[in-house]
Design a protein around this motif. Structure first.
Motif, mmCIF file in Angstrom:
data_model
loop_
_atom_site.group_PDB
_atom_site.id
_atom_site.type_symbol
_atom_site.label_atom_id
_atom_site.label_comp_id
_atom_site.label_asym_id
_atom_site.label_seq_id
_atom_site.Cartn_x
_atom_site.Cartn_y
_atom_site.Cartn_z
ATOM 1 N N VAL A 1 0.831 -1.212 0.000
ATOM 2 C CA VAL A 1 0.000 0.000 0.000
ATOM 3 C C VAL A 1 0.865 1.261 0.000
ATOM 4 N N GLY A 2 1.887 1.301 0.851
ATOM 5 C CA GLY A 2 2.741 2.490 0.911
ATOM 6 C C GLY A 2 3.446 2.748 -0.405
ATOM 7 N N GLY A 3 3.921 1.678 -1.054
ATOM 8 C CA GLY A 3 4.563 1.825 -2.354
ATOM 9 C C GLY A 3 3.596 2.318 -3.405
ATOM 10 N N ALA A 4 2.368 1.830 -3.348
ATOM 11 C CA ALA A 4 1.345 2.278 -4.298
ATOM 12 C C ALA A 4 1.035 3.757 -4.090
ATOM 13 N N VAL A 5 0.949 4.176 -2.825
ATOM 14 C CA VAL A 5 0.695 5.591 -2.523
ATOM 15 C C VAL A 5 1.854 6.449 -3.035
ATOM 16 N N ALA A 6 3.088 6.008 -2.804
ATOM 17 C CA ALA A 6 4.263 6.755 -3.271
ATOM 18 C C ALA A 6 4.242 6.886 -4.792
ATOM 19 N N GLN A 7 3.932 5.791 -5.492
ATOM 20 C CA GLN A 7 3.890 5.845 -6.956
ATOM 21 C C GLN A 7 2.766 6.764 -7.443
ATOM 22 N N LYS A 8 1.642 6.765 -6.743
ATOM 23 C CA LYS A 8 0.521 7.639 -7.127
ATOM 24 C C LYS A 8 0.945 9.102 -7.043
ATOM 25 N N PHE A 9 1.581 9.501 -5.949
ATOM 26 C CA PHE A 9 2.032 10.884 -5.834
ATOM 27 C C PHE A 9 3.066 11.217 -6.902
ATOM 28 N N ALA A 10 3.973 10.291 -7.174
ATOM 29 C CA ALA A 10 4.985 10.536 -8.207
ATOM 30 C C ALA A 10 4.319 10.727 -9.573
ATOM 31 N N ARG A 11 3.321 9.894 -9.882
ATOM 32 C CA ARG A 11 2.602 10.037 -11.162
ATOM 33 C C ARG A 11 1.887 11.382 -11.254
ATOM 34 N N GLU A 12 1.466 11.909 -10.112
ATOM 35 C CA GLU A 12 0.757 13.185 -10.094
ATOM 36 C C GLU A 12 1.702 14.380 -10.052
ATOM 37 N N GLY A 13 3.006 14.119 -10.233
ATOM 38 C CA GLY A 13 3.966 15.203 -10.340
ATOM 39 C C GLY A 13 4.667 15.600 -9.064
ATOM 40 N N PHE A 14 4.487 14.827 -7.997
ATOM 41 C CA PHE A 14 5.186 15.115 -6.749
ATOM 42 C C PHE A 14 6.595 14.547 -6.809
ATOM 43 N N PHE A 15 7.505 15.180 -6.104
ATOM 44 C CA PHE A 15 8.849 14.655 -5.880
ATOM 45 C C PHE A 15 8.733 13.738 -4.689
ATOM 46 N N GLU A 16 9.075 12.477 -4.835
ATOM 47 C CA GLU A 16 8.853 11.453 -3.820
ATOM 48 C C GLU A 16 10.164 11.049 -3.171
ATOM 49 N N ALA A 17 10.180 10.913 -1.851
ATOM 50 C CA ALA A 17 11.369 10.483 -1.117
ATOM 51 C C ALA A 17 11.139 9.068 -0.591
ATOM 52 N N ASN A 18 11.902 8.074 -1.059
ATOM 53 C CA ASN A 18 11.692 6.686 -0.663
ATOM 54 C C ASN A 18 12.912 5.798 -0.860
ATOM 55 N N ALA A 19 12.707 4.486 -0.796
ATOM 56 C CA ALA A 19 13.797 3.514 -0.851
ATOM 57 C C ALA A 19 14.195 3.171 -2.283
ATOM 58 N N SER A 20 15.383 2.599 -2.436
ATOM 59 C CA SER A 20 16.005 2.444 -3.752
ATOM 60 C C SER A 20 15.186 1.672 -4.774
ATOM 61 N N GLY A 21 14.661 0.493 -4.429
ATOM 62 C CA GLY A 21 13.884 -0.271 -5.391
ATOM 63 C C GLY A 21 12.631 0.464 -5.812
ATOM 64 N N LEU A 22 11.960 1.058 -4.848
ATOM 65 C CA LEU A 22 10.760 1.824 -5.152
ATOM 66 C C LEU A 22 11.118 3.092 -5.916
ATOM 67 N N ALA A 23 12.220 3.727 -5.544
ATOM 68 C CA ALA A 23 12.656 4.926 -6.267
ATOM 69 C C ALA A 23 12.940 4.585 -7.725
ATOM 70 N N ALA A 24 13.539 3.421 -7.984
ATOM 71 C CA ALA A 24 13.789 2.990 -9.364
ATOM 72 C C ALA A 24 12.473 2.773 -10.100
ATOM 73 N N ALA A 25 11.494 2.170 -9.426
ATOM 74 C CA ALA A 25 10.181 1.954 -10.046
ATOM 75 C C ALA A 25 9.529 3.290 -10.374
ATOM 76 N N ILE A 26 9.661 4.258 -9.485
ATOM 77 C CA ILE A 26 9.089 5.587 -9.718
ATOM 78 C C ILE A 26 9.771 6.243 -10.912
ATOM 79 N N ARG A 27 11.109 6.164 -10.975
ATOM 80 C CA ARG A 27 11.839 6.746 -12.112
ATOM 81 C C ARG A 27 11.478 6.047 -13.421
ATOM 82 N N ASP A 28 11.335 4.710 -13.383
ATOM 83 C CA ASP A 28 10.963 3.953 -14.582
ATOM 84 C C ASP A 28 9.611 4.368 -15.126
ATOM 85 N N GLN A 29 8.769 4.908 -14.256
ATOM 86 C CA GLN A 29 7.438 5.352 -14.671
ATOM 87 C C GLN A 29 7.391 6.857 -14.931
ATOM 88 N N GLY A 30 8.571 7.487 -14.990
ATOM 89 C CA GLY A 30 8.639 8.905 -15.314
ATOM 90 C C GLY A 30 8.556 9.842 -14.128
#
Length: 157
Positions: A52-81
């Motif tokens: 759930v937390g990872g999904a919330v982080a990705q949602k904010f990143a997709r909506e244009g927020f700068f997200e602060a998180n862990a490496s694997g999740l940060a890579a997933a966020i970057r991979d999705q733009g």
């Protein structure tokens, strides 16, 4: 470098999700507890490999927020733009929470959104006959208390 209004140098608002990777990872403690082993998640799209937390982080990143998180999740966020950074913290330690938020403010900007999604496993691996309160060790209670009560207090402070 940060700019006024809680935005970073890229002009993005800042979202912080605490506990975005603390509970579900394919090789994490909770996964091994629930499934008895690490799982192979290579057949899952990178965007759904988080709880759930990872999904919330990705949602904010997709909506244009700068997200602060862990490496694997940060890579997933970057991979999705999306864009973000990693900041580790121990929610039970005042110095750790203060240092994490100082780093976020310094490197990304003032958070406009903070999601407290920290969780813990203590007690979940006890056998059924030991789950009653009188069997829970004090150290286990302390961990639960720190994460559920002290942590949110320190983050809000």
């Amino acid at each position: 470098m940060t700019e006024a209004g809680g935005r970073n140098s890229k002009g993005k608002p800042v979202a912080v999700v605490i506990g975005a990777t603390s509970k579900w990872q394919s090789d994490g403690r909770n996964t091994r507890l629930a499934h008895g082993k690490a799982l192979d998640d290579s057949d899952l799209p990178v965007g759904v490999r988080w709880g759930v937390g990872g999904a919330v982080a990705q949602k904010f990143a997709r909506e244009g927020f700068f997200e602060a998180n862990a490496s694997g999740l940060a890579a997933a966020i970057r991979d999705q733009g999306g864009d973000g950074m990693i900041v580790e913290l121990d929610v039970s330690r005042q110095e750790s929470v203060a240092a994490a938020f100082a780093a976020i403010r310094r490197d990304a900007g003032d958070p406009q959104v903070v999601v407290y999604n920290a969780g813990y496993l203590e007690g979940r691996d006890l056998p059924p006959e030991k789950e009653l309160l009188e069997h829970i060790p004090v150290e286990m209670f302390d961990t639960a208390h720190h994460i559920a009560s002290r942590g949110p207090f320190l983050v809000a402070k």
